[in-house]
Design an enzyme around this catalytic site. Structure first.
Site, PDB file in Angstrom:
ATOM      1  N   LEU A 358     -59.535  77.001  48.462  1.00 40.40           N
ATOM      2  CA  LEU A 358     -60.742  77.070  49.287  1.00 40.40           C
ATOM      3  C   LEU A 358     -61.981  76.622  48.521  1.00 40.40           C
ATOM      4  O   LEU A 358     -63.088  77.114  48.762  1.00 40.40           O
ATOM      5  CB  LEU A 358     -60.930  78.492  49.836  1.00 40.40           C
ATOM      6  CG  LEU A 358     -59.670  79.146  50.411  1.00 40.40           C
ATOM      7  CD1 LEU A 358     -59.954  80.572  50.848  1.00 40.40           C
ATOM      8  CD2 LEU A 358     -59.085  78.339  51.546  1.00 40.40           C
ATOM      9  N   CYS A 359     -61.795  75.692  47.599  1.00 38.04           N
ATOM     10  CA  CYS A 359     -62.883  75.193  46.739  1.00 38.04           C
ATOM     11  C   CYS A 359     -63.502  76.312  45.906  1.00 38.04           C
ATOM     12  O   CYS A 359     -64.660  76.225  45.495  1.00 38.04           O
ATOM     13  CB  CYS A 359     -63.969  74.482  47.552  1.00 38.04           C
ATOM     14  SG  CYS A 359     -63.424  72.948  48.300  1.00 38.04           S
TER      15      CYS A 359
END
Length: 406
Positions: A358-359
């Site tokens: 999710l970065c």
């Protein structure tokens, strides 16, 4: 807000689409699309083409009105707003601008919640300047533990940069209280806020909160890609060096630059601005202004609560932020199934959610897993979307072979 779906043309073209990835990129309402088309079809001139032409007047006025509507949204000043290609670009430029603010042994404080865009720029300049990067402690709610800040913030702490609403867990950092405590300990410490996820869901008041800079993204607020916003407090902006050169700077020869006291936007914006995107961004904030921030939050929170009730009935599911106060996000995994296999299967069935870290490079420190599934809601989602998603997740549990390639 029940009838908002019709405002998003993508659902006319993609009738089966179930889009639950708004934390990555929000879909665009027709007013935003039309505004972008209006620039390209009706105006399409450069903002540097100064003249008495009504075309120039419209372009220039729209730029100024877009600064104004964003300034009003975050309670800042118009002259403190700059347009850059993205939030990532904005935070990189800000970090580079503050590089000489650091000396060997100075400290930058971040958190494990951060998106890579609010980690790597600060880590890079810290490495170059031989500064120290520390991570602020989180409490059981996974927000910054204010009670322990006095053990982390000191006179050597020059920068604290943290996310307002986490894109991995959706938790909401109390920015006003955090900033107040930091400034009490070290009034000279700069406080920077990543507001990409929060500007839709949580009211922001940069003046009252006494923060020094803020970044947000166009494509996460129902606006276009290719544009971000950097707000910098005027007092700080006036001290920043010129890093970018070229067209758009209203100055004479290069040797005269050092003597110029230019507006902040003249330091940050060079070349032709993303004009079509600015038209679209203005329309996006006008769209948002049709609703109270609390109204959007409540609608999405109702969807979230409904989804949680449905997900809890699925066998062997782990929901990492079930008991946390979260904006519009649910993060979870299904035991024995890799997140990317699940997201691939869902995608084949026109259901789009997110899988991976999710970065968030430190996701494992938050949830004990390197990869997870994320549902994130937008104003266009409804209960049917949730029912379809849950039905397919149950199908995976009942018939794991559906995950095999076609």
């Amino acid at each position: 807000m029940d009838d908002l779906r019709k405002e998003f043309p993508i659902f006319k073209k993609q009738k089966q689409l179930i889009y639950l990835d708004s934390a990555a990129t929000s879909l665009k309402p027709k007013t935003v699309i039309q505004a972008i088309n209006d620039y390209n079809q009706k105006y399409s001139i450069n903002s540097h083409s100064e003249s008495s032409s009504p075309l120039f007047k419209k372009v220039w006025t729209t730029i100024q009105e877009t600064r104004e509507i964003i300034a009003q949204k975050i309670k800042g000043k118009v002259e403190e707003i700059s347009f850059l290609p993205s939030t990532t670009h904005a935070l990189n430029i800000l970090a580079l601008s503050l590089k000489n603010h650091l000396q060997k042994g100075d400290r930058i404080c971040l958190t494990y919640l951060e998106h890579s865009s609010n980690l790597h720029p600060w880590q890079a300049i810290a490495k170059e300047k031989k500064a120290i990067v520390d991570f602020l402690p989180l409490n059981k709610e996974f927000t910054i533990d204010i009670s322990k800040l006095d053990k982390y913030i000191d006179k050597k702490t020059k920068i604290v940069s943290f996310v307002h609403v986490s894109n991995s867990l959706g938790v909401i950092n109390p920015a006003a209280e955090i900033t107040k405590k930091i400034k009490e300990i070290n009034p000279e410490c700069l406080v920077i806020l990543d507001a990409c996820q929060s500007v839709i869901h949580v009211p922001i008041n940069v003046a009252e909160w006494n923060i020094d800079a803020l970044a947000l993204s166009g494509h996460k607020v129902y606006g276009p890609t290719g544009i971000g916003v950097l707000w910098i407090k005027k007092e700080l902006g006036e001290k920043l060096p010129h890093l970018l050169w070229g067209g758009g700077k209203k100055i004479g020869p290069m040797e005269e630059i050092a003597d110029q006291n230019l507006p902040l936007s003249q330091k940050m914006e060079v070349g032709t601005l993303p004009l079509a995107e600015i038209f679209g961004l203005k329309a996006a904030f006008e769209f948002l202004n049709n609703f109270a921030t609390k109204e959007i939050y409540k609608y999405e929170n109702d969807l979230r609560n409904y989804t949680l009730q449905k997900l809890k009935k699925i066998k062997n599911i782990t929901i990492y932020n079930q008991k946390l106060v979260s904006a519009n996000i649910i993060t979870f995994n299904l035991a024995s199934y890799h997140a990317h296999d699940i997201v691939d299967y869902l995608g084949k069935n026109n259901i789009l959610i997110r899988a991976g870290n999710l970065c968030c490079p430190y996701l494992n420190k938050l949830i004990g897993a390197n990869s997870a599934l994320r549902i994130s809601f937008g104003a266009y989602n409804n209960y049917n979307d949730i029912n379809e998603l849950v039905s397919h997740l149950q199908k995976i549990i009942q018939s794991p072979q559906v995950l095999l390639p076609f």
